[in-house]
Design an enzyme around this catalytic site. Structure first.
Site, mmCIF file in Angstrom:
data_model
loop_
_atom_site.group_PDB
_atom_site.id
_atom_site.type_symbol
_atom_site.label_atom_id
_atom_site.label_comp_id
_atom_site.label_asym_id
_atom_site.label_seq_id
_atom_site.Cartn_x
_atom_site.Cartn_y
_atom_site.Cartn_z
ATOM 1 N N GLY A 1 0.854 -1.254 -0.063
ATOM 2 C CA GLY A 1 0.072 0.020 -0.078
ATOM 3 C C GLY A 1 0.940 1.324 -0.010
ATOM 4 C CB CYS A 2 4.307 2.148 0.501
ATOM 5 S SG CYS A 2 4.046 1.882 2.546
ATOM 6 C CB SER A 3 3.126 5.847 -3.383
ATOM 7 O OG SER A 3 4.033 6.763 -2.640
#
Length: 139
Positions: free
Chosen positions: A50-52
């Site tokens: 879920g991290c860019s």
């Protein structure tokens, strides 16, 4: 040799008086204080979802049983955010880590208003991973 990490409260006091550009620089500089994470530990299993940016977090236990997290990112600002998150839990007993108010510790930094949403969207996932890890060690 690692640089000693600043205290979160001292950092928050300094941060409050900085303009946006200097706040950004402070967070990036903080990322440089993280222990080096060996590339061999940067695997799918340690990747935070879920991290860019790519973010890896790997927990270790010290001789006294406390948790020490190795972490890294391919983005300097994200690495700084990880360092900020870890300041509230690094080298503490698993029960302390599990009970830590990480969100409260981060509140003075007002990250949602300082950084783009894609830079902050992974923070809850990092915190969840840290709490989940601590929970595994507390029973």
């Amino acid at each position: 040799m690692t640089t000693p990490s600043p205290k979160l409260a001292d950092l928050a006091d300094e941060y409050e008086f900085l303009d946006a550009d200097d706040r950004y620089r402070l967070i990036i500089d903080l990322g440089r204080t993280l222990d080096a994470m060996p590339d061999a530990l940067k695997t799918d299993a340690t990747l935070v979802r879920g991290c860019s940016a790519s973010v890896w977090v790997y927990p270790t236990r010290t001789d006294d049983g406390s948790l020490h997290f190795l972490a890294d990112s391919n983005a300097a600002i994200t690495k700084g955010i990880i360092a900020l998150v870890l300041l509230s839990v690094q080298d503490k007993a698993p029960a302390e880590v599990a009970d830590a108010d990480i969100e409260g510790a981060l509140a003075p930094f007002d990250l949602k208003n300082q950084l783009s949403s894609n830079r902050t969207q992974g923070i809850p996932n990092m915190i969840a991973l840290i709490r989940e890890t601590a929970g595994r060690y507390t029973g």
